[in-house]
Motif scaffolding. Structure first.
Motif, short mmCIF file in Angstrom:
data_model
loop_
_atom_site.label_atom_id
_atom_site.label_comp_id
_atom_site.label_asym_id
_atom_site.label_seq_id
_atom_site.Cartn_x
_atom_site.Cartn_y
_atom_site.Cartn_z
N ALA A 78 -33.00 61.16 37.77
CA ALA A 78 -32.88 62.28 36.84
C ALA A 78 -31.86 63.26 37.38
O ALA A 78 -31.48 63.23 38.55
CB ALA A 78 -34.22 62.97 36.64
N SER A 79 -31.38 64.17 36.49
CA SER A 79 -30.37 65.15 36.87
C SER A 79 -30.76 66.52 36.34
O SER A 79 -31.24 66.65 35.21
CB SER A 79 -29.01 64.74 36.31
OG SER A 79 -28.07 65.77 36.53
N PHE A 80 -30.57 67.59 37.16
CA PHE A 80 -30.87 68.97 36.77
C PHE A 80 -29.73 69.88 37.22
O PHE A 80 -29.23 69.74 38.34
CB PHE A 80 -32.18 69.45 37.40
CG PHE A 80 -33.39 68.70 36.94
CD1 PHE A 80 -34.06 69.07 35.78
CD2 PHE A 80 -33.85 67.59 37.65
CE1 PHE A 80 -35.18 68.37 35.35
CE2 PHE A 80 -34.96 66.89 37.23
CZ PHE A 80 -35.63 67.27 36.08
N LEU A 109 -33.68 74.97 36.58
CA LEU A 109 -34.51 74.98 37.79
C LEU A 109 -36.00 74.96 37.47
O LEU A 109 -36.80 74.34 38.18
CB LEU A 109 -34.17 76.20 38.65
CG LEU A 109 -32.74 76.21 39.22
CD1 LEU A 109 -32.49 77.46 40.03
CD2 LEU A 109 -32.51 74.96 40.08
N ASP A 110 -36.41 75.65 36.39
CA ASP A 110 -37.83 75.61 36.00
C ASP A 110 -38.24 74.20 35.61
O ASP A 110 -39.36 73.76 35.94
CB ASP A 110 -38.08 76.56 34.83
CG ASP A 110 -38.00 78.03 35.25
OD1 ASP A 110 -38.14 78.29 36.46
OD2 ASP A 110 -37.79 78.89 34.37
N SER A 111 -37.35 73.50 34.93
CA SER A 111 -37.64 72.11 34.56
C SER A 111 -37.75 71.23 35.80
O SER A 111 -38.58 70.32 35.85
CB SER A 111 -36.55 71.57 33.63
OG SER A 111 -36.49 72.32 32.43
N LEU A 112 -36.90 71.51 36.80
CA LEU A 112 -36.96 70.76 38.05
C LEU A 112 -38.32 70.94 38.72
O LEU A 112 -38.93 69.97 39.20
CB LEU A 112 -35.84 71.23 38.98
CG LEU A 112 -35.89 70.67 40.42
CD1 LEU A 112 -35.75 69.15 40.41
CD2 LEU A 112 -34.80 71.30 41.29
N VAL A 113 -38.82 72.19 38.76
CA VAL A 113 -40.12 72.47 39.38
C VAL A 113 -41.23 71.72 38.63
O VAL A 113 -42.11 71.10 39.25
CB VAL A 113 -40.41 73.99 39.39
CG1 VAL A 113 -41.84 74.26 39.84
CG2 VAL A 113 -39.43 74.70 40.29
N ASN A 114 -41.19 71.74 37.30
CA ASN A 114 -42.20 71.04 36.50
C ASN A 114 -42.14 69.53 36.75
O ASN A 114 -43.18 68.86 36.82
CB ASN A 114 -42.00 71.33 35.02
CG ASN A 114 -42.29 72.78 34.68
OD1 ASN A 114 -43.07 73.44 35.34
ND2 ASN A 114 -41.63 73.29 33.63
N PHE A 115 -40.92 69.00 36.88
CA PHE A 115 -40.74 67.57 37.17
C PHE A 115 -41.39 67.22 38.51
O PHE A 115 -42.11 66.22 38.63
CB PHE A 115 -39.25 67.24 37.18
CG PHE A 115 -38.95 65.80 37.47
CD1 PHE A 115 -38.87 64.87 36.45
CD2 PHE A 115 -38.77 65.35 38.78
CE1 PHE A 115 -38.60 63.53 36.72
CE2 PHE A 115 -38.50 64.02 39.06
CZ PHE A 115 -38.41 63.11 38.02
N ILE A 116 -41.16 68.05 39.52
CA ILE A 116 -41.71 67.80 40.86
C ILE A 116 -43.23 67.86 40.84
O ILE A 116 -43.91 67.02 41.44
CB ILE A 116 -41.13 68.82 41.87
CG1 ILE A 116 -39.62 68.56 42.07
CG2 ILE A 116 -41.87 68.75 43.19
CD1 ILE A 116 -38.93 69.61 42.92
#
Length: 644
Positions: free
Chosen positions: A100-102, A107-114
Motif C-alpha cells: 500500500a502507499s500513503f 497520515l490518519d489513514s496510515l494510522v488506521n491501516f496499522i
C-alpha cells in the motif's frame, strides 16, 4: 507489533513516532539505508515495513523488490510513504512488492491501516484438528498454530482424526491430502462433509504439494474451504487459517444472534398475544386513536357497551359513533393531550346500548415515536356510574347523620341547661338549710342530698361540655399563665375530696420547667382536674396521688410539657384499656357503681387534648394503680425563668 521504518531523513520516523505514541504494543525501529534494513529484516521478525519513497540513490520501490528477491520467504507487508500523490510512480508501484502507499496528507489513514493490521496479526483463539503423517511437519505446524493462540489436536492418521472430530467441536480442520492408513485426506474431507450434524459445516483447509487448476477444482468440489500449497509459507498459512476461523466464528455468532433475535421475536409475539388477551378481557373500555382522530383498536368491552361491531368502529372518527356532546368533549380532551404532551383524566358520559347514560372516568395517554412526536392516543375508561350513585347515597346518609347528631347535641345541651338552673337552686336551698338549727339526723339527710345534687350537677356539666365539642362550638383562649401556680390550684381544688379518703396530693417537677407560658389555661386545668379527680376516686384510703411535670422538648418558640397523674389504686384491666377514652365508658364495672359517673370525663379529656394538638395516654396494671400522661405544646414566654 514491530514496525521497521526505512527513512534516510528520519522525517517519517518522527511523524510515525508522534502519531503512534499513545498506541499500545506498537514498537518502531529505524534504519537509514537499505543495507541495514535488509540485514534487520533477515534477522528479526516484523509485522510491517514502512519505507520512504526517496532513499538517496535508490527508491522505496527498489527496496521492496530487493527484499522479495533476496528474502523470498519473507511475506511482511511493505508500505510506501510519499511526500505527495504522484502519477509518476503509479505504474512501478503497481508492479512492485509494495502492499500500500500513503502520502503526507493521508497520515490518519496510515494510522488506521496499522491499527487494523495489528488486529489482524494479533493472536486469535480457536481449536484446530490437524492431520499430517510426517512427524516433523506435524510438530512444526502445530508449534506455529500454538504460537498464534490456537489449541491444536494433531493426528497422524485420518482414522484417529475422524474419531476425535465426532467427539469434539473444532473451529477448523487442517489436513494433508496424502496420509498413511486406510483413509486419505480426501476421504476425511468427504466424511466430514457427509456428517448429518452442524459439525459438517466446519471450515476445511487442505495442504497439498500439487497445485494446478484441476486439483483446485477437485478440492473445492468436495467441500474444501481453502488450500495452501506445499512447501508451506508460515504467514500465508496463518493468514488463511485466521480468515477461515474468523469466518466460522462470525457465522456462529451471527447464527447465535439470529436465534437470540428469533427467541426475542417469539417472546415479543407471545407477550403481544397476552397483552391483547388482557386488553380484550378488561372490564374497562379501552381504545386507541391516531393523532388525526381515527380509531385504531378497541376491546370487547367497547363494542359490548356501545353495541357496535369492529367494522362500525375501526378507522372511524369518534363523532361518527358518539352523540355530538360526547364527541366534542372527547375531541377537546384529545387536543389537550396533543398540545400538553402528557396524560389527562376527566369524567364523561357515554350512552349504552340499553339507552342509559353511564358516567366514566377516562384517562388518555399520548404515545410518542422516535422523533418525540405523538402519533397515538391510548384511552381507558372506567365505569363509575355505580360508584357515583353510592357516593351520592353516602353523602345523603352522612348529611342525615350529621343533622341527627346535631339535633341530639342540641337536645342534650338544651335539656341540660333547663335542668342546670333548677339544680343550682336546689343546691343553694340545701346549703341554706344546712345553716339552720337541725339535729344530727337532719344534717345527715341534707349532706347526702347535697352530695347527690352536686354529682348530678357534675354530670350535667359533662353533657353540656361534650355537646359543645360535638357541635364545634367550644372556644379556646390563649393567655399567659404560671404553670406552678396552676398545678397548686388543681391540688387545692381536690383537697376536700382527698381529705375525705385521707389521700395525700404530692406535686413533683422532674426537671426545670418554664414558670410562665402561653396556652389555654382553662382547658389544661380542666383535663388535669379530671385526671386527678379520677385518681382520687379510684385510690385506696390512706394513700397518695402524684401530680408531676417535666420538659420533653424545647425549641426557640415552644416547649412540649408532659404532665403525669399517678395513683396506687385499683388499676384498669387490659380489656378496658382499649376503650378507656371512649364515650360513656366507665372503669368501675361493679354492679353497685360505687364510684359513679357516666363515662364522659376521659372522653372529654381526650377530645380537648386533640384540639390542643397534644397527646393523652394511660399505663395501668390491675390491682397496682394507674398513670395518666398528658403531653401538650405551649408557646414560650421569652421573659420566663425555669422553675424548680
Amino acid at each position: 507489533m514491530n514496525i521497521l521504518v526505512l527513512d534516510t531523513s528520519r522525517l517519517y520516523y518522527r511523524m510515525m513516532t508522534q502519531l503512534l505514541e499513545d498506541k499500545q504494543d506498537i514498537h518502531l525501529t529505524h534504519r537509514s539505508n537499505t543495507v541495514e534494513a535488509i540485514e534487520q529484516v533477515s534477522t528479526n521478525k516484523y509485522s510491517l515495513i514502512c519505507t520512504a519513497l526517496h532513499l538517496g540513490n535508490t527508491t522505496g520501490i527498489d527496496f521492496a523488490d530487493e527484499v522479495q528477491r533476496k528474502l523470498k520467504s519473507i511475506c511482511t507487508p511493505i508500505i510506501l510513504l510519499t511526500p505527495e500523490h504522484s502519477s509518476e510512480f503509479e505504474q512501478p508501484y503497481a508492479k512492485s512488492n509494495i502492499s500500500a502507499s500513503f502520502n503526507n496528507n493521508e497520515l490518519d489513514s496510515l494510522v488506521n491501516f496499522i491499527l487494523r493490521l495489528q488486529v489482524k496479526q494479533s493472536k486469535f483463539y480457536g481449536r484446530v484438528l490437524y492431520v499430517e503423517d510426517l512427524k516433523s511437519q506435524r510438530l512444526l505446524i502445530s508449534a506455529i498454530f500454538e504460537s498464534r493462540g490456537l489449541e491444536v489436536d494433531a493426528f497422524e492418521t485420518a482414522e484417529g482424526a475422524l474419531e476425535s472430530f465426532h467427539r469434539q467441536n473444532y473451529d477448523i480442520v487442517v489436513t494433508d491430502l496424502f496420509l498413511t492408513g486406510q483413509l486419505s485426506g480426501l476421504d476425511l474431507i468427504r466424511r466430514i462433509r457427509g456428517s448429518s450434524t452442524d459439525k459438517g459445516n466446519v471450515p476445511i483447509l487442505a495442504l497439498t504439494g500439487y497445485d494446478d487448476i484441476s486439483r483446485r477444482k477437485q478440492l473445492f468440489n468436495i467441500g474444501v474451504s481453502d488450500y495452501v500449497p506445499k512447501p508451506v509459507n508460515e504467514e500465508e498459512l496463518v493468514a488463511r487459517v485466521k480468515n477461515l476461523v474468523s469466518s466460522k466464528q462470525s457465522m456462529y455468532e451471527l447464527e447465535r444472534k439470529r436465534k437470540h433475535i428469533k427467541g426475542l421475536n417469539d417472546k415479543l409475539q407471545n407477550n403481544q398475544q397476552q397483552l391483547e388477551a388482557i386488553i380484550d378481557h378488561l372490564p374497562e373500555i379501552f381504545y386507541t386513536k391516531s393523532a388525526q382522530g381515527t380509531i385504531i383498536r378497541v376491546n370487547k368491552q367497547f363494542k359490548k357497551s356501545l353495541n357496535l361491531g369492529s367494522e362500525q368502529i375501526i378507522n372511524q372518527l369518534i363523532e361518527d359513533i358518539l352523540p355530538p356532546a360526547c364527541a366534542e368533549l372527547s375531541d377537546d380532551a384529545d387536543k389537550k393531550v396533543l398540545k400538553d404532551k402528557k396524560p389527562i383524566t376527566y369524567e364523561e358520559n357515554l350512552p349504552h346500548r340499553d339507552g342509559s347514560d353511564h358516567q366514566y372516568l377516562t384517562t388518555k395517554v399520548p404515545l410518542f415515536d422516535d422523533e418525540e412526536k405523538c402519533n397515538i392516543i391510548l384511552c381507558l375508561s372506567h365505569d363509575i356510574t355505580r360508584s357515583k350513585r353510592l357516593q351520592a347515597e353516602l353523602l345523603l346518609a352522612k348529611n342525615r347523620a350529621e343533622k341527627g347528631n346535631q339535633a341530639r347535641s342540641e337536645f342534650l345541651s338544651n335539656i341540660s341547661y333547663e335542668i342546670l338552673n333548677p339544680m343550682n337552686a336546689v343546691i343553694g336551698m340545701l346549703q341554706l338549710a344546712q345553716e339552720t338549727n337541725l339535729d344530727v339526723r337532719q344534717q345527715n339527710y341534707l349532706y347526702k342530698a347535697k352530695s347527690s345534687a352536686q354529682k348530678l350537677l357534675h354530670m350535667l356539666n359533662d353533657l353540656i361540655e361534650y355537646s359543645k365539642i360535638e357541635s364545634g362550638k367550644l372556644e379556646f383562649v390563649t393567655v399567659k399563665f404560671n404553670l406552678i401556680e396552676v398545678l397548686h390550684q388543681i391540688s387545692d381544688s381536690v383537697e376536700r375530696e382527698a381529705l375525705q379518703k385521707n389521700i395525700d396530693i404530692r406535686i413533683k417537677l422532674e426537671n426545670p420547667i418554664p414558670r410562665t407560658v402561653f396556652g389555654d389555661q382553662y382547658r389544661i386545668t380542666q383535663i388535669l382536674y379530671q385526671l386527678i379527680s379520677n385518681a382520687i376516686k379510684f385510690s385506696h384510703t390512706d394513700s397518695a396521688v402524684y401530680l408531676s411535670s417535666k420538659l420533653l422538648q424545647e425549641s426557640k418558640d415552644t416547649v412540649l410539657l408532659q404532665f403525669t397523674v399517678q395513683d396506687n389504686g385499683i388499676g384498669i384491666s387490659k380489656s378496658k384499656m382499649e376503650t378507656l377514652f371512649s364515650r360513656f365508658e366507665n372503669t368501675d364495672t361493679t354492679n353497685t357503681k360505687q364510684r359513679g359517673g357516666i363515662g364522659l370525663g376521659l372522653a372529654i379529656a381526650y377530645e380537648l387534648t386533640q384540639l390542643l394538638e397534644g397527646r393523652i395516654w394511660a399505663e395501668s396494671e390491675e390491682g397496682k394503680g394507674s398513670s395518666f400522661h398528658l403531653a401538650v405544646p405551649l408557646r414560650k414566654n421569652r421573659e420566663s425563668e425555669h422553675g424548680d
